[in-house]
Design a protein around this motif. Structure first.
Motif, PDB file in Angstrom:
ATOM      1  N   HIS A  57       0.823  -1.207   0.000  1.00 42.53           N
ATOM      2  CA  HIS A  57       0.000   0.000   0.000  1.00 42.53           C
ATOM      3  C   HIS A  57       0.860   1.260   0.000  1.00 42.53           C
ATOM      4  CE1 HIS A  57      -2.790   3.059   1.710  1.00 42.53           C
ATOM      5  NE2 HIS A  57      -3.612   2.452   0.879  1.00 42.53           N
ATOM      6  N   LEU A  58       0.432   2.214  -0.794  1.00 45.94           N
ATOM      7  CA  LEU A  58       1.141   3.480  -0.886  1.00 45.94           C
ATOM      8  C   LEU A  58       0.569   4.447   0.158  1.00 45.94           C
ATOM      9  CD1 LEU A  58       3.333   4.248  -2.916  1.00 45.94           C
ATOM     10  CD2 LEU A  58       1.554   5.084  -4.443  1.00 45.94           C
ATOM     11  N   ASP A  59       1.344   4.750   1.178  1.00 50.11           N
ATOM     12  CA  ASP A  59       0.912   5.727   2.187  1.00 50.11           C
ATOM     13  C   ASP A  59       1.394   7.109   1.739  1.00 50.11           C
ATOM     14  OD1 ASP A  59       0.060   3.515   3.686  1.00 50.11           O
ATOM     15  OD2 ASP A  59       1.999   3.345   4.699  1.00 50.11           O
ATOM     16  N   GLN A  60       0.441   7.979   1.462  1.00 50.05           N
ATOM     17  CA  GLN A  60       0.799   9.268   0.870  1.00 50.05           C
ATOM     18  C   GLN A  60       1.069  10.326   1.940  1.00 50.05           C
ATOM     19  OE1 GLN A  60      -1.828  10.496  -2.311  1.00 50.05           O
ATOM     20  NE2 GLN A  60      -2.431   8.379  -2.729  1.00 50.05           N
ATOM     21  N   HIS A  61       2.248  10.920   1.881  1.00 49.71           N
ATOM     22  CA  HIS A  61       2.585  11.983   2.833  1.00 49.71           C
ATOM     23  C   HIS A  61       2.372  13.372   2.240  1.00 49.71           C
ATOM     24  CE1 HIS A  61       4.045   8.698   5.164  1.00 49.71           C
ATOM     25  NE2 HIS A  61       4.949   8.399   4.258  1.00 49.71           N
ATOM     26  N   HIS A  62       2.531  13.470   0.937  1.00 48.44           N
ATOM     27  CA  HIS A  62       2.287  14.745   0.248  1.00 48.44           C
ATOM     28  C   HIS A  62       1.312  14.500  -0.896  1.00 48.44           C
ATOM     29  CE1 HIS A  62       5.520  16.495   2.533  1.00 48.44           C
ATOM     30  NE2 HIS A  62       6.421  15.681   2.004  1.00 48.44           N
ATOM     31  N   PRO A  63       0.029  14.274  -0.557  1.00 46.11           N
ATOM     32  CA  PRO A  63      -0.937  13.934  -1.612  1.00 46.11           C
ATOM     33  C   PRO A  63      -1.100  15.028  -2.658  1.00 46.11           C
ATOM     34  CG  PRO A  63      -2.031  14.229   0.517  1.00 46.11           C
ATOM     35  CD  PRO A  63      -0.572  14.274   0.782  1.00 46.11           C
ATOM     36  N   HIS A  84      12.633  -5.421  -4.335  1.00 44.10           N
ATOM     37  CA  HIS A  84      13.957  -4.868  -4.031  1.00 44.10           C
ATOM     38  C   HIS A  84      14.464  -5.401  -2.687  1.00 44.10           C
ATOM     39  CE1 HIS A  84      12.344  -1.477  -1.298  1.00 44.10           C
ATOM     40  NE2 HIS A  84      11.301  -2.163  -1.685  1.00 44.10           N
ATOM     41  N   SER A  85      15.765  -5.441  -2.541  1.00 42.92           N
ATOM     42  CA  SER A  85      16.387  -5.919  -1.305  1.00 42.92           C
ATOM     43  C   SER A  85      17.058  -4.793  -0.527  1.00 42.92           C
ATOM     44  CB  SER A  85      17.426  -6.992  -1.624  1.00 42.92           C
ATOM     45  OG  SER A  85      16.826  -8.067  -2.309  1.00 42.92           O
ATOM     46  N   TYR A  86      17.237  -3.653  -1.193  1.00 43.07           N
ATOM     47  CA  TYR A  86      17.831  -2.469  -0.558  1.00 43.07           C
ATOM     48  C   TYR A  86      16.785  -1.359  -0.560  1.00 43.07           C
ATOM     49  CZ  TYR A  86      22.399  -4.671  -0.879  1.00 43.07           C
ATOM     50  OH  TYR A  86      23.463  -5.521  -0.724  1.00 43.07           O
ATOM     51  N   TYR A  87      16.862  -0.477   0.423  1.00 41.26           N
ATOM     52  CA  TYR A  87      15.904   0.627   0.472  1.00 41.26           C
ATOM     53  C   TYR A  87      16.608   1.911   0.877  1.00 41.26           C
ATOM     54  CZ  TYR A  87      15.867   0.347   5.583  1.00 41.26           C
ATOM     55  OH  TYR A  87      16.234   0.362   6.897  1.00 41.26           O
ATOM     56  N   VAL A  88      15.927   3.022   0.640  1.00 40.52           N
ATOM     57  CA  VAL A  88      16.520   4.329   0.872  1.00 40.52           C
ATOM     58  C   VAL A  88      16.254   4.800   2.301  1.00 40.52           C
ATOM     59  CG1 VAL A  88      16.210   6.778   0.308  1.00 40.52           C
ATOM     60  CG2 VAL A  88      16.475   5.100  -1.522  1.00 40.52           C
ATOM     61  N   GLN A  89      17.289   5.313   2.932  1.00 38.48           N
ATOM     62  CA  GLN A  89      17.103   6.058   4.178  1.00 38.48           C
ATOM     63  C   GLN A  89      17.315   7.524   3.838  1.00 38.48           C
ATOM     64  OE1 GLN A  89      19.911   4.046   6.779  1.00 38.48           O
ATOM     65  NE2 GLN A  89      18.246   2.880   7.741  1.00 38.48           N
ATOM     66  N   ALA A  90      16.199   8.242   3.652  1.00 31.46           N
ATOM     67  CA  ALA A  90      16.291   9.641   3.229  1.00 31.46           C
ATOM     68  C   ALA A  90      16.674  10.501   4.421  1.00 31.46           C
ATOM     69  CB  ALA A  90      14.957  10.099   2.647  1.00 31.46           C
ATOM     70  N   LYS A  91      17.568  11.472   4.184  1.00 32.68           N
ATOM     71  CA  LYS A  91      17.984  12.358   5.281  1.00 32.68           C
ATOM     72  C   LYS A  91      16.914  13.376   5.578  1.00 32.68           C
ATOM     73  CE  LYS A  91      22.948  12.404   5.834  1.00 32.68           C
ATOM     74  NZ  LYS A  91      23.668  12.169   4.553  1.00 32.68           N
ATOM     75  N   GLN A  92      16.193  13.808   4.530  1.00 33.42           N
ATOM     76  CA  GLN A  92      15.165  14.832   4.698  1.00 33.42           C
ATOM     77  C   GLN A  92      13.789  14.193   4.619  1.00 33.42           C
ATOM     78  OE1 GLN A  92      15.823  18.093   5.245  1.00 33.42           O
ATOM     79  NE2 GLN A  92      18.026  17.744   5.181  1.00 33.42           N
ATOM     80  N   ARG A  93      13.097  14.233   5.721  1.00 35.54           N
ATOM     81  CA  ARG A  93      11.736  13.712   5.810  1.00 35.54           C
ATOM     82  C   ARG A  93      10.856  14.286   4.680  1.00 35.54           C
ATOM     83  NH1 ARG A  93       9.157   9.466   7.784  1.00 35.54           N
ATOM     84  NH2 ARG A  93       7.099   9.934   7.026  1.00 35.54           N
ATOM     85  N   GLU A  94      11.076  15.552   4.379  1.00 38.90           N
ATOM     86  CA  GLU A  94      10.281  16.244   3.365  1.00 38.90           C
ATOM     87  C   GLU A  94      10.370  15.595   1.983  1.00 38.90           C
ATOM     88  OE1 GLU A  94       7.950  18.240   4.992  1.00 38.90           O
ATOM     89  OE2 GLU A  94       8.097  19.084   2.959  1.00 38.90           O
ATOM     90  N   ASP A  95      11.472  14.914   1.729  1.00 38.30           N
ATOM     91  CA  ASP A  95      11.673  14.317   0.399  1.00 38.30           C
ATOM     92  C   ASP A  95      10.848  13.056   0.196  1.00 38.30           C
ATOM     93  OD1 ASP A  95      13.479  16.311  -0.134  1.00 38.30           O
ATOM     94  OD2 ASP A  95      15.261  15.105   0.316  1.00 38.30           O
ATOM     95  N   ILE A  96      10.268  12.513   1.276  1.00 38.87           N
ATOM     96  CA  ILE A  96       9.475  11.288   1.147  1.00 38.87           C
ATOM     97  C   ILE A  96       8.023  11.664   0.841  1.00 38.87           C
ATOM     98  CG2 ILE A  96       8.766   9.127   2.238  1.00 38.87           C
ATOM     99  CD1 ILE A  96      11.195   9.438   4.115  1.00 38.87           C
ATOM    100  N   ILE A  97       7.628  11.454  -0.404  1.00 38.24           N
ATOM    101  CA  ILE A  97       6.289  11.851  -0.857  1.00 38.24           C
ATOM    102  C   ILE A  97       5.272  10.767  -0.506  1.00 38.24           C
ATOM    103  CG2 ILE A  97       4.916  12.418  -2.912  1.00 38.24           C
ATOM    104  CD1 ILE A  97       7.471  13.601  -4.137  1.00 38.24           C
ATOM    105  N   ALA A  98       5.718   9.511  -0.597  1.00 37.63           N
ATOM    106  CA  ALA A  98       4.864   8.384  -0.201  1.00 37.63           C
ATOM    107  C   ALA A  98       5.764   7.262   0.279  1.00 37.63           C
ATOM    108  CB  ALA A  98       4.005   7.911  -1.364  1.00 37.63           C
TER     109      ALA A  98
END
Lengths: 213, 252
Positions: free
Chosen positions: A127-133, A150-164
């Motif tokens: 499920h896509l949880d939308q943070h910036h709909p 995928h087996s690797y995932y992103v740890q984004a430094k800026q919370r704002e960059d995570i759209i979903a």
């Protein structure tokens, strides 16, 4: 015209077919002159991070992408292509990425903090949880599931960059973006209607001349 | 939360779907692309195409089928059947298949799993395991060639081995249950689930929607595959998913 960057990594056929179904003109090439005439770029990718970076460097695509995106050209990275947007990945030793977005790429642990088991790869529909709909990339998406592998995932430094994001052993950034740079960890071209809508949103954004920087 | 996947399987021979699939809305009941589209519309999460062609020409036709399916569908699909070399894998993946499934060739030449995984990534290498209970070993024995040939492998040992070699997913078929329509082999699935950390697709034995509920609730399978109950419209992907939702199983 959308330029799909062909640097020898991954399933370009499905992405190009998806654009055909959307009736969006595209070219599939690693020729900088041809790509420079496009209004937007898609960076696909399946495989290992170090191989992909090496290939981007050898084909001259790394410098090309950095320069064009710096000039404001919209870019969408898909799957490994999204991971490449970030600073670095620890897949096969620490490798530097494109550094367009701050953060690093790490492997799933295979368990959550309570010790519950999670299989690796993260494979299937989540499920896509939308943070910036309101983001242009999420227009007309209501309650959507998309296909991940995928087996690797992103740890984004800026919370704002995570759209979903999607929930697995941890919160997995699923759509990321900042200004004219976007990424999808899942495969929009394999994610049914929801995925096709996301691709269409990117193409619409490109045809409207990108996003204001 | 990751959903459980429902995967219809289509047998293809010389580019045509066999086993007489019956859908009224279809003009050509043997056309793989049309059938795949119907399953996509019903909410199938993935598809598996099993190439049962015996001839070289039949296999070449399969590449064309794969290309057409990939151009039409926006869901992932796996192709299996008769894949014996890196070249075979490359041809199918290049034509647009998302995953390839190895079976007999994996037993005959296990290094093929490693080569495929190194070259194309573990996520696109599925190993299909056909297993039948064998009292002499008190466990399930692995078979190849559509169940005709017994191997020396016990199923859990083999499952662990293929994952070590780089398989990204296991398609586990119970030969005891296959065609019986009395439910998936929960014990077999549980045994294999305990020893591997990659997704496991349950196959063999689906006869009604409740069987899917059981396989997800009791064996915690990641996905379940069925052929004839979908083809013969004994149930549909929608109604299976409806039943799963009612029973608290998370589906798309």
């Amino acid at each position: 015209m959308i330029g799909i960057i062909d640097y020898g990594m991954g399933n370009l056929f499905s992405v190009s077919k998806a654009l055909e179904r959307l009736d969006v003109p595209y070219c599939l090439t690693n020729d900088p002159e041809q790509l420079a005439e496009c209004e937007g770029l898609i960076l696909p990718g399946v495989g290992a991070f170090p191989d992909a970076m090496k290939s981007l460097e050898e084909t001259g695509m790394k410098d090309f992408v950095l320069s064009k995106v710096g000039d404001g050209m919209p870019l969408l990275g898909i799957c490994l292509g999204m991971q490449l947007l970030f600073d670095e990945s620890d897949e096969g030793g620490m490798t530097e990425g494109l550094g367009l977005l701050p953060g690093s790429v790490v492997r799933f642990k295979g368990a959550d903090s309570d010790g519950n088991r999670f299989k690796v790869p993260h494979m299937g529909w989540n499920h896509l949880d939308q943070h910036h709909p309101n983001s242009p990339i999420l227009q007309n998406i209501e309650d959507g599931y998309v296909y991940f592998v995928h087996s690797y995932y992103v740890q984004a430094k800026q919370r704002e960059d995570i759209i979903a994001s999607a929930q697995y052993e941890t919160e997995v950034p699923a759509v990321v973006g900042r200004a004219n740079v976007f990424g999808a960890q899942f495969h929009p071209e394999k994610s049914g209607e929801t995925g096709m809508t996301i691709l269409r949103n990117f193409c619409d954004l490109v045809s409207k001349g990108g996003v204001e920087l | 939360m990751l959903t459980k996947r429902i995967i219809p399987c289509l047998d293809v021979k010389d580019g045509r779907v066999v086993k007489g699939i019956q859908f009224v809305q279809i003009r050509d009941a043997g056309d793989p692309v049309e059938l795949a589209t119907v399953y996509d519309e019903q909410g199938a999460d993935e598809l598996v195409f099993l190439d049962i062609s015996a001839s070289h020409e039949g296999r070449k036709t399969m590449i064309e089928v794969v290309r057409e399916v990939a151009g039409t569908l926006a869901i992932p699909f796996t192709v299996g059947g008769g894949i014996g070399s890196l070249e075979d894998m490359r041809a199918l993946l290049r034509a647009g298949a998302d995953k390839v499934s190895l079976n007999s060739a994996a037993v005959r030449k296990p290094e093929l799993i490693t080569e495929g995984s190194d070259f194309f990534g573990a996520q696109c290498i599925v190993v299909a395991i056909d297993a039948r209970y064998d009292e002499s070993i008190g466990s399930w024995r692995v078979y190849t060639h559509g169940g005709r040939n017994a191997t020396e492998w016990e199923v859990c040992d083999w499952a662990k081995h293929v994952v070590e070699r780089g398989a990204g997913e296991i398609l586990l078929t119970s030969m005891d249950q296959d065609g019986e329509k009395t439910g998936f082999d929960i014990n077999l699935l549980k045994a294999v689930q305990q020893v591997v950390d990659v997704p496991v697709i349950a196959s063999g034995g689906a006869g009604n929607a409740q069987h899917f509920v059981d396989v997800f609730k009791e064996a915690d399978a990641d996905a379940a595959l069925a052929a004839s109950i979908f083809h013969y419209k004994e149930t549909s992907v929608q109604s299976v998913k409806g039943e799963l939702k009612e029973n608290g199983v998370h589906v798309r």
